[in-house]
Design a protein around this motif. Structure first.
Motif, PDB file in Angstrom:
ATOM      1  N   THR A  40       0.845  -1.198   0.000  1.00 12.91           N
ATOM      2  CA  THR A  40       0.000   0.000   0.000  1.00 12.91           C
ATOM      3  C   THR A  40       0.875   1.240   0.000  1.00 12.91           C
ATOM      4  O   THR A  40       1.743   1.402   0.856  1.00 12.91           O
ATOM      5  N   TYR A  42       0.288   5.195   0.000  1.00  9.67           N
ATOM      6  CA  TYR A  42      -0.648   6.305   0.155  1.00  9.67           C
ATOM      7  C   TYR A  42      -2.085   5.892  -0.163  1.00  9.67           C
ATOM      8  O   TYR A  42      -2.720   6.413  -1.061  1.00  9.67           O
ATOM      9  N   LYS A  43      -2.556   4.895   0.530  1.00 11.01           N
ATOM     10  CA  LYS A  43      -3.928   4.376   0.438  1.00 11.01           C
ATOM     11  C   LYS A  43      -4.224   3.634  -0.863  1.00 11.01           C
ATOM     12  O   LYS A  43      -5.341   3.235  -1.112  1.00 11.01           O
ATOM     13  N   THR A  44      -3.234   3.461  -1.712  1.00  8.30           N
ATOM     14  CA  THR A  44      -3.420   2.739  -2.971  1.00  8.30           C
ATOM     15  C   THR A  44      -2.734   1.380  -2.878  1.00  8.30           C
ATOM     16  O   THR A  44      -1.506   1.310  -2.822  1.00  8.30           O
ATOM     17  N   PRO A  45      -3.521   0.289  -2.849  1.00  8.24           N
ATOM     18  CA  PRO A  45      -2.875  -1.033  -2.799  1.00  8.24           C
ATOM     19  C   PRO A  45      -2.394  -1.470  -4.186  1.00  8.24           C
ATOM     20  O   PRO A  45      -3.115  -1.355  -5.168  1.00  8.24           O
TER      21      PRO A  45
END
Length: 93
Positions: A40, A42-45
């Protein structure tokens, strides 16, 4: 002079083209029975499938156009081109 200093984790760097470089370590014993694992940013997996990995200590996984907007010197508001993410994976045996 305006200087932009990003607030990023120690394992992440940004190069001059805005490509993200992420260093991670994983124990092979923890992931060997899985089909994939995620990183992950910055909140992006970002999903890394084990089918795409090699059993070696160091490798680089590239996610094209999954990073942050690239700099366009002729139009500062243009965010249509997205940078890459390079995951530097260290497998621990």
């Amino acid at each position: 002079i305006v200087k932009c200093i990003p607030d990023i984790k120690q394992n992440i760097t940004i190069d001059e083209m805005n490509h993200l470089h992420v260093s991670i370590s994983k124990n092979l014993s923890e992931i060997i029975d899985k089909k994939s694992f995620s990183v992950t940013i910055y909140k992006t997996p970002l999903i890394i499938h084990l089918d795409n990995l090699y059993i070696r200590h160091h490798q680089i996984i590239t996610f094209e156009k999954e990073g942050i907007p690239m700099i366009n010197m002729s139009d500062h508001y243009d965010n249509s081109k997205i940078s890459n993410v390079y995951i530097y994976l260290s497998l621990l045996f």
